[in-house]
Design a protein around this motif. Structure first.
Motif, PDB file in Angstrom:
ATOM      1  N   TRP A   1       0.804  -1.215   0.000  1.00 61.46           N
ATOM      2  CA  TRP A   1       0.000   0.000   0.000  1.00 61.46           C
ATOM      3  C   TRP A   1       0.843   1.273   0.000  1.00 61.46           C
ATOM      4  CZ3 TRP A   1       0.426   3.507   3.917  1.00 61.46           C
ATOM      5  CH2 TRP A   1       0.949   3.046   5.138  1.00 61.46           C
ATOM      6  N   GLU A   2       1.991   1.251   0.685  1.00 66.19           N
ATOM      7  CA  GLU A   2       2.808   2.472   0.727  1.00 66.19           C
ATOM      8  C   GLU A   2       3.279   2.865  -0.665  1.00 66.19           C
ATOM      9  OE1 GLU A   2       5.327   3.333   4.424  1.00 66.19           O
ATOM     10  OE2 GLU A   2       5.326   1.135   4.274  1.00 66.19           O
ATOM     11  N   GLU A   3       3.759   1.903  -1.422  1.00 62.59           N
ATOM     12  CA  GLU A   3       4.196   2.186  -2.792  1.00 62.59           C
ATOM     13  C   GLU A   3       3.003   2.589  -3.651  1.00 62.59           C
ATOM     14  OE1 GLU A   3       6.526   2.862  -6.024  1.00 62.59           O
ATOM     15  OE2 GLU A   3       7.160   2.586  -3.954  1.00 62.59           O
ATOM     16  N   ALA A   4       1.881   1.919  -3.478  1.00 59.38           N
ATOM     17  CA  ALA A   4       0.684   2.252  -4.262  1.00 59.38           C
ATOM     18  C   ALA A   4       0.241   3.686  -4.014  1.00 59.38           C
ATOM     19  CB  ALA A   4      -0.446   1.275  -3.942  1.00 59.38           C
ATOM     20  N   LEU A   5       0.255   4.126  -2.765  1.00 58.66           N
ATOM     21  CA  LEU A   5      -0.191   5.488  -2.455  1.00 58.66           C
ATOM     22  C   LEU A   5       0.759   6.563  -2.973  1.00 58.66           C
ATOM     23  CD1 LEU A   5      -1.809   5.376   1.095  1.00 58.66           C
ATOM     24  CD2 LEU A   5      -2.903   5.351  -1.140  1.00 58.66           C
ATOM     25  N   ARG A   6       1.963   6.173  -3.327  1.00 63.20           N
ATOM     26  CA  ARG A   6       2.883   7.137  -3.948  1.00 63.20           C
ATOM     27  C   ARG A   6       2.460   7.451  -5.384  1.00 63.20           C
ATOM     28  NH1 ARG A   6       6.965   3.759  -1.433  1.00 63.20           N
ATOM     29  NH2 ARG A   6       7.650   4.811   0.447  1.00 63.20           N
ATOM     30  N   HIS A   7       1.554   6.621  -5.929  1.00 65.53           N
ATOM     31  CA  HIS A   7       1.092   6.769  -7.313  1.00 65.53           C
ATOM     32  C   HIS A   7      -0.439   6.698  -7.355  1.00 65.53           C
ATOM     33  CE1 HIS A   7       5.279   6.149  -8.359  1.00 65.53           C
ATOM     34  NE2 HIS A   7       5.262   5.109  -7.555  1.00 65.53           N
ATOM     35  N   PRO A   8      -1.117   7.659  -6.731  1.00 66.22           N
ATOM     36  CA  PRO A   8      -2.578   7.592  -6.638  1.00 66.22           C
ATOM     37  C   PRO A   8      -3.269   7.611  -8.000  1.00 66.22           C
ATOM     38  CG  PRO A   8      -1.778   9.727  -5.913  1.00 66.22           C
ATOM     39  CD  PRO A   8      -0.585   8.855  -6.099  1.00 66.22           C
TER      40      PRO A   8
ATOM     41  N   LEU B   1      -4.291   8.949   5.336  1.00 64.13           N
ATOM     42  CA  LEU B   1      -3.305   8.550   4.322  1.00 64.13           C
ATOM     43  C   LEU B   1      -3.886   8.631   2.910  1.00 64.13           C
ATOM     44  CD1 LEU B   1      -1.818   5.461   6.204  1.00 64.13           C
ATOM     45  CD2 LEU B   1      -0.646   7.632   5.752  1.00 64.13           C
ATOM     46  N   MET B   2      -5.135   8.191   2.745  1.00 63.93           N
ATOM     47  CA  MET B   2      -5.781   8.238   1.432  1.00 63.93           C
ATOM     48  C   MET B   2      -6.025   9.693   1.008  1.00 63.93           C
ATOM     49  SD  MET B   2      -6.359   5.118   0.311  1.00 63.93           S
ATOM     50  CE  MET B   2      -7.049   3.516   0.631  1.00 63.93           C
ATOM     51  N   LYS B   3      -6.413  10.521   1.979  1.00 62.01           N
ATOM     52  CA  LYS B   3      -6.655  11.935   1.678  1.00 62.01           C
ATOM     53  C   LYS B   3      -5.354  12.622   1.272  1.00 62.01           C
ATOM     54  CE  LYS B   3      -9.922  14.059   3.628  1.00 62.01           C
ATOM     55  NZ  LYS B   3     -10.944  14.740   4.336  1.00 62.01           N
ATOM     56  N   GLU B   4      -4.275  12.353   1.997  1.00 62.88           N
ATOM     57  CA  GLU B   4      -2.978  12.937   1.654  1.00 62.88           C
ATOM     58  C   GLU B   4      -2.523  12.513   0.258  1.00 62.88           C
ATOM     59  OE1 GLU B   4      -0.419  11.691   4.837  1.00 62.88           O
ATOM     60  OE2 GLU B   4      -1.199  13.214   6.215  1.00 62.88           O
ATOM     61  N   ALA B   5      -2.883  11.297  -0.140  1.00 62.49           N
ATOM     62  CA  ALA B   5      -2.526  10.816  -1.480  1.00 62.49           C
ATOM     63  C   ALA B   5      -3.405  11.444  -2.556  1.00 62.49           C
ATOM     64  CB  ALA B   5      -2.647   9.294  -1.527  1.00 62.49           C
ATOM     65  N   GLY B   6      -4.519  12.064  -2.160  1.00 60.56           N
ATOM     66  CA  GLY B   6      -5.411  12.711  -3.116  1.00 60.56           C
ATOM     67  C   GLY B   6      -6.389  11.771  -3.782  1.00 60.56           C
ATOM     68  N   LEU B   7      -6.609  10.614  -3.174  1.00 67.24           N
ATOM     69  CA  LEU B   7      -7.469   9.602  -3.792  1.00 67.24           C
ATOM     70  C   LEU B   7      -8.916  10.054  -3.946  1.00 67.24           C
ATOM     71  CD1 LEU B   7      -6.592   6.957  -4.914  1.00 67.24           C
ATOM     72  CD2 LEU B   7      -7.383   5.844  -2.847  1.00 67.24           C
ATOM     73  N   GLU B   8      -9.416  10.832  -2.993  1.00 68.81           N
ATOM     74  CA  GLU B   8     -10.809  11.294  -3.071  1.00 68.81           C
ATOM     75  C   GLU B   8     -11.063  12.116  -4.329  1.00 68.81           C
ATOM     76  OE1 GLU B   8     -11.734  13.436   0.489  1.00 68.81           O
ATOM     77  OE2 GLU B   8     -11.598  11.648   1.732  1.00 68.81           O
TER      78      GLU B   8
END
Length: 155
Positions: free
Chosen positions: A76-83, A113-120
């Motif tokens: 997940w950490e690597e995935a969240l680097r590339h939202p 963490l999801m919000k910081e990645a900008g997923l929303e």
């Protein structure tokens, strides 16, 4: 966790289902999900195999947990680097919990963490639900599953 559950799912269970049942076999008609520890395992497997799963459902925490280890690593950490890749690879990521959860703080941390990645902003199918604090975990899990099923099976 040693990765054996993931290996059985990918190497045995999915091929068995597709060989023996009338099932759609593309990633957009396949999802992975779980509750509690199963959500952590589903998260790892789902993020590790975007070619197999186009939908993910997590009931309770999914990302960071200081006591959970996976021999295959936590992707997940690597995935969240590339939202933007997450938004491309998955139609739905559905997360739900209730404050009654033992690990509700992890659920709230996952949201951060999801919000910081900008997923929303990137993903229409990113859904988070917090169920009323009157609900037990079992009620919350049932409601979460129902709500996710309504999203996936609306066509």
């Amino acid at each position: 966790v040693d990765g054996s559950t993931e290996a059985v799912l990918i190497n045995d269970l999915i091929p068995f289902i597709e060989d023996n049942y009338r099932a759609k076999t593309d990633k957009w008609n396949r999802g992975i999900g779980g509750l509690s520890l199963g959500a952590l395992q589903a998260c790892d497997c789902g993020f590790r195999h975007p070619e197999l799963f186009g939908n993910m459902m997590f009931l309770t925490s999914i990302l960071y947990h200081e006591q959970y280890r996976n021999a295959l690593g936590r992707p997940w950490e690597e995935a969240l680097r590339h939202p933007e890749q997450i938004a491309e690879n998955y139609r739905f990521i559905f997360c739900s919990a209730t404050p009654q959860e033992d690990h509700f703080d992890y659920f709230k941390n996952d949201e951060k963490l999801m919000k910081e990645a900008g997923l929303e902003e990137l993903m229409d199918g990113y859904v988070r639900e917090v169920h009323d604090g009157r609900f037990t975990r079992w009620c919350s899990w049932r409601i979460g599953f129902r709500d996710m099923a309504r999203l996936i099976f609306k066509d």
